[in-house]
Design a protein around this motif. Structure first.
Motif, PDB file in Angstrom:
ATOM      1  N   SER A 117     -14.540 -64.615-104.778  1.00 48.80           N
ATOM      2  CA  SER A 117     -15.075 -63.293-105.092  1.00 48.80           C
ATOM      3  C   SER A 117     -15.968 -63.350-106.325  1.00 48.80           C
ATOM      4  N   ALA A 118     -15.586 -64.164-107.294  1.00 47.90           N
ATOM      5  CA  ALA A 118     -16.412 -64.320-108.498  1.00 47.90           C
ATOM      6  C   ALA A 118     -17.755 -64.962-108.149  1.00 47.90           C
ATOM      7  N   ILE A 119     -17.741 -65.941-107.253  1.00 50.33           N
ATOM      8  CA  ILE A 119     -19.003 -66.542-106.807  1.00 50.33           C
ATOM      9  C   ILE A 119     -19.834 -65.491-106.074  1.00 50.33           C
ATOM     10  N   GLY A 120     -19.183 -64.695-105.229  1.00 53.17           N
ATOM     11  CA  GLY A 120     -19.872 -63.604-104.546  1.00 53.17           C
ATOM     12  C   GLY A 120     -20.437 -62.593-105.530  1.00 53.17           C
ATOM     13  N   LEU A 121     -19.690 -62.311-106.597  1.00 48.33           N
ATOM     14  CA  LEU A 121     -20.162 -61.402-107.641  1.00 48.33           C
ATOM     15  C   LEU A 121     -21.439 -61.936-108.280  1.00 48.33           C
ATOM     16  N   VAL A 122     -21.479 -63.233-108.550  1.00 41.64           N
ATOM     17  CA  VAL A 122     -22.671 -63.842-109.149  1.00 41.64           C
ATOM     18  C   VAL A 122     -23.858 -63.753-108.179  1.00 41.64           C
ATOM     19  N   ILE A 123     -23.610 -64.019-106.907  1.00 42.25           N
ATOM     20  CA  ILE A 123     -24.687 -63.929-105.910  1.00 42.25           C
ATOM     21  C   ILE A 123     -25.212 -62.493-105.844  1.00 42.25           C
ATOM     22  N   GLU A 124     -24.289 -61.559-105.672  1.00 39.22           N
ATOM     23  CA  GLU A 124     -24.644 -60.141-105.531  1.00 39.22           C
ATOM     24  C   GLU A 124     -25.394 -59.609-106.743  1.00 39.22           C
ATOM     25  N   ASN A 125     -24.848 -59.861-107.913  1.00 35.39           N
ATOM     26  CA  ASN A 125     -25.432 -59.293-109.124  1.00 35.39           C
ATOM     27  C   ASN A 125     -26.559 -60.146-109.692  1.00 35.39           C
ATOM     28  N   SER A 184     -32.722 -50.123-107.769  1.00 38.23           N
ATOM     29  CA  SER A 184     -31.435 -50.738-108.110  1.00 38.23           C
ATOM     30  C   SER A 184     -30.485 -50.701-106.921  1.00 38.23           C
ATOM     31  N   ASN A 185     -30.433 -49.583-106.226  1.00 41.23           N
ATOM     32  CA  ASN A 185     -29.556 -49.471-105.064  1.00 41.23           C
ATOM     33  C   ASN A 185     -30.012 -50.379-103.921  1.00 41.23           C
ATOM     34  N   ILE A 186     -31.317 -50.509-103.732  1.00 40.66           N
ATOM     35  CA  ILE A 186     -31.829 -51.399-102.681  1.00 40.66           C
ATOM     36  C   ILE A 186     -31.455 -52.847-102.979  1.00 40.66           C
ATOM     37  N   PHE A 187     -31.672 -53.279-104.214  1.00 37.86           N
ATOM     38  CA  PHE A 187     -31.364 -54.675-104.542  1.00 37.86           C
ATOM     39  C   PHE A 187     -29.864 -54.930-104.630  1.00 37.86           C
ATOM     40  N   LYS A 188     -29.107 -53.920-104.989  1.00 40.46           N
ATOM     41  CA  LYS A 188     -27.649 -54.057-104.936  1.00 40.46           C
ATOM     42  C   LYS A 188     -27.221 -54.242-103.484  1.00 40.46           C
ATOM     43  N   PHE A 189     -27.789 -53.466-102.584  1.00 36.53           N
ATOM     44  CA  PHE A 189     -27.467 -53.577-101.164  1.00 36.53           C
ATOM     45  C   PHE A 189     -27.829 -54.959-100.616  1.00 36.53           C
ATOM     46  N   LEU A 190     -29.006 -55.449-100.966  1.00 37.36           N
ATOM     47  CA  LEU A 190     -29.416 -56.788-100.529  1.00 37.36           C
ATOM     48  C   LEU A 190     -28.478 -57.860-101.085  1.00 37.36           C
ATOM     49  N   GLY A 191     -28.113 -57.715-102.354  1.00 44.92           N
ATOM     50  CA  GLY A 191     -27.183 -58.663-102.966  1.00 44.92           C
ATOM     51  C   GLY A 191     -25.827 -58.651-102.288  1.00 44.92           C
ATOM     52  N   ILE A 192     -25.344 -57.463-101.937  1.00 44.28           N
ATOM     53  CA  ILE A 192     -24.074 -57.351-101.224  1.00 44.28           C
ATOM     54  C   ILE A 192     -24.182 -58.062 -99.871  1.00 44.28           C
ATOM     55  N   GLY A 193     -25.301 -57.876 -99.195  1.00 51.21           N
ATOM     56  CA  GLY A 193     -25.495 -58.515 -97.888  1.00 51.21           C
ATOM     57  C   GLY A 193     -25.443 -60.029 -97.960  1.00 51.21           C
ATOM     58  N   VAL A 194     -26.171 -60.604 -98.906  1.00 54.97           N
ATOM     59  CA  VAL A 194     -26.179 -62.069 -99.052  1.00 54.97           C
ATOM     60  C   VAL A 194     -24.788 -62.564 -99.462  1.00 54.97           C
ATOM     61  N   ALA A 195     -24.162 -61.882-100.400  1.00 57.51           N
ATOM     62  CA  ALA A 195     -22.836 -62.292-100.865  1.00 57.51           C
ATOM     63  C   ALA A 195     -21.786 -62.144 -99.759  1.00 57.51           C
ATOM     64  N   THR A 196     -21.962 -61.175 -98.881  1.00 54.94           N
ATOM     65  CA  THR A 196     -21.010 -60.966 -97.787  1.00 54.94           C
ATOM     66  C   THR A 196     -20.979 -62.155 -96.840  1.00 54.94           C
ATOM     67  N   LEU A 197     -22.121 -62.740 -96.567  1.00 53.12           N
ATOM     68  CA  LEU A 197     -22.154 -63.928 -95.707  1.00 53.12           C
ATOM     69  C   LEU A 197     -21.319 -65.053 -96.327  1.00 53.12           C
ATOM     70  N   PHE A 198     -21.505 -65.252 -97.626  1.00 52.24           N
ATOM     71  CA  PHE A 198     -20.731 -66.276 -98.328  1.00 52.24           C
ATOM     72  C   PHE A 198     -19.239 -65.931 -98.324  1.00 52.24           C
ATOM     73  N   ARG A 199     -18.926 -64.667 -98.606  1.00 50.39           N
ATOM     74  CA  ARG A 199     -17.520 -64.261 -98.664  1.00 50.39           C
ATOM     75  C   ARG A 199     -16.829 -64.423 -97.315  1.00 50.39           C
ATOM     76  N   PHE A 200     -17.493 -64.021 -96.245  1.00 48.81           N
ATOM     77  CA  PHE A 200     -16.885 -64.151 -94.913  1.00 48.81           C
ATOM     78  C   PHE A 200     -16.531 -65.609 -94.644  1.00 48.81           C
ATOM     79  N   TRP A 201     -17.477 -66.482 -94.859  1.00 48.24           N
ATOM     80  CA  TRP A 201     -17.232 -67.906 -94.627  1.00 48.24           C
ATOM     81  C   TRP A 201     -16.099 -68.418 -95.513  1.00 48.24           C
ATOM     82  N   SER A 202     -16.148 -68.134 -96.795  1.00 47.09           N
ATOM     83  CA  SER A 202     -15.160 -68.700 -97.721  1.00 47.09           C
ATOM     84  C   SER A 202     -13.772 -68.098 -97.522  1.00 47.09           C
ATOM     85  N   TYR A 203     -13.676 -66.798 -97.276  1.00 45.10           N
ATOM     86  CA  TYR A 203     -12.361 -66.183 -97.102  1.00 45.10           C
ATOM     87  C   TYR A 203     -11.673 -66.709 -95.855  1.00 45.10           C
TER      88      TYR A 203
END
Length: 169
Positions: free
Chosen positions: A90-98, A116-135
């Protein structure tokens, strides 16, 4: 079980997993955006820090959803290890997202509320791919496949039983 039906069964299980992961993740995204925008507009906390606070709050709610909904049938041994790995990934995902939000905000000066909301959304999307795989790979480990257990049980059931010896006591 034929190879085709085994593949179909695995694909159906993956689709169910992705749907459950998405439902929990979707709720986490709502929590993330609500906290982000409240902190951003009600305080003087800078954008990326507000986003980090929101990500941490969403991560806590997501853990509960993943453990007790998405991956409730997964291995429940070693909860300390599970939580440690969850927090690490999750911390790695936080770094990717933020990190994406940071580059947009401070690198390109795209820091309006909409940007800010658009780039937060994009960051969440990229981090979600990583989180799904890692979790699914490291945190919420799968129990032995049902097919393997059923195959082993049927193999044992098909074996001829040895007659019990009368001399056993």
């Amino acid at each position: 079980m034929s190879e085709r039906s085994a593949l179909r069964s695995r694909l159906e299980a993956l689709v169910r997993e992705v749907a459950k992961f998405g439902a929990v993740g979707g709720a986490g995204v709502v929590v993330n955006f609500v906290v982000f925008n409240l902190v951003r507009h009600l305080t003087e906390v800078p954008v990326v820090r507000a986003s980090i606070i929101a990500t941490v709050v969403a991560t806590g709610t997501n853990y509960l959803g993943y453990r007790y909904f998405t991956y409730r049938d997964r291995d429940k041994q070693g909860r300390t290890k599970e939580l440690t790995l969850f927090l690490l990934f999750s911390a790695i995902g936080l770094v990717i997202e933020n990190g994406l939000l940071y580059v947009a905000t401070y690198g390109f000066h795209w820091d309006s509320p909409l940007q800010s909301n658009i780039f937060k959304f994009l960051g969440i999307g990229v981090a979600t791919l990583f989180r799904f795989w890692s979790y699914r790979t490291w945190v919420f480990r799968a129990l032995p496949a049902r097919e393997a257990v059923e195959t082993a049980e049927s193999f044992l059931a098909d074996r001829p039983q040895r007659p019990r010896s009368a001399s056993r006591k």
